[in-house]
Write an enzyme that holds these catalytic residues in place. Structure first.
Site, PDB file in Angstrom:
ATOM      1  N   GLU A 131     112.793 -21.898  16.338  1.00  0.00           N
ATOM      2  CA  GLU A 131     113.012 -22.576  15.056  1.00  0.00           C
ATOM      3  C   GLU A 131     113.831 -21.679  14.158  1.00  0.00           C
ATOM      4  OE1 GLU A 131     113.873 -25.138  13.366  1.00  0.00           O
ATOM      5  OE2 GLU A 131     112.011 -26.111  14.041  1.00  0.00           O
ATOM      6  N   CYS A 177     111.771 -29.503  16.428  1.00  0.00           N
ATOM      7  CA  CYS A 177     111.890 -28.757  17.679  1.00  0.00           C
ATOM      8  C   CYS A 177     113.211 -29.125  18.331  1.00  0.00           C
ATOM      9  CB  CYS A 177     110.720 -29.092  18.604  1.00  0.00           C
ATOM     10  SG  CYS A 177     110.747 -28.159  20.149  1.00  0.00           S
TER      11      CYS A 177
END
Length: 212
Positions: A99, A2
């Protein structure tokens, strides 16, 4: 992993959602949260949930970039994380995170938003501590815990944040939680995630993920 997440929620919503009794003055500085920026983080202190701003990323001597992610597999043993994992665990609220697909040969990796279907908020597990910056001033900082990707996240990346549902939040926040129960929680699978491809012309966020 992340490296970017986003939050669009006001203080009243966060206080109600996390059942926080007192009303601190908090705000969300940016809709998209980058490493080193501050964002609301939920902790438990003296038996009550509290919320306040913390900076994203732990500092490590002689490492220029912040340590923004901590691996669930080693969080209980690595010196940088162990003390925080033992007693200083937190929840990082988000609406979702970004992402970049690692399963591509393209030079410009496709970017996705990742959210929980039919849920107003995503509760990412984190750890926190107080550290000095380069000026000697102490600040509260946090790192987001990551785990091996589940089936839906595994279509674009091999890791993901540890996302908890309501039944796991109390256990994670409680400084006195049983170690074996916490260990089982580190591999919790939140289930299906909603992945949406972001158009390439929507803006470019440079990828930065450090997962230690």
């Amino acid at each position: 992993m992340c490296g970017r997440f986003y939050l669009d929620a006001d203080a009243e919503f966060l206080l109600n959602y996390f059942k926080i009794k007192y009303e601190p003055k908090i705000h969300v500085p940016e809709a998209v949260i980058f490493p080193t920026q501050s964002t609301p983080v939920v902790i438990q202190s003296k038996g009550e949930r509290r919320i306040g701003l913390m900076q994203w990323g732990l500092r490590l001597p002689k490492v220029g970039r912040p340590i923004i992610n901590s691996r669930a597999e080693t969080i209980s043993s690595k010196p940088l994380f162990k003390a925080s994992f033992d007693k200083r665990r937190c929840i990082v609220p988000a609406n979702g995170f970004f992402e970049w697909s690692e399963f591509t040969d393209d030079k410009k990796k496709p970017k996705y938003t990742v959210e929980l279907p039919n849920q107003p908020i995503m509760c990412m597990a984190g750890i926190y501590t107080k550290q000095k910056d380069e000026t000697g001033e102490e600040n509260w900082r946090f790192s987001i815990v990551t785990r091996e990707a589940n089936a839906s996240m595994g279509t674009i990346h091999h890791r993901m944040p540890l996302i908890l549902e309501a039944s796991g939040i109390d256990l994670w926040l409680n400084p006195e939680s049983d170690y074996d129960e916490l260990d089982r929680l580190l591999s919790y699978d939140i289930g299906d995630l909603m992945l949406n491809l972001v158009p390439q012309n929507s803006g470019d966020f440079n990828q930065l993920t450090i997962d230690t």
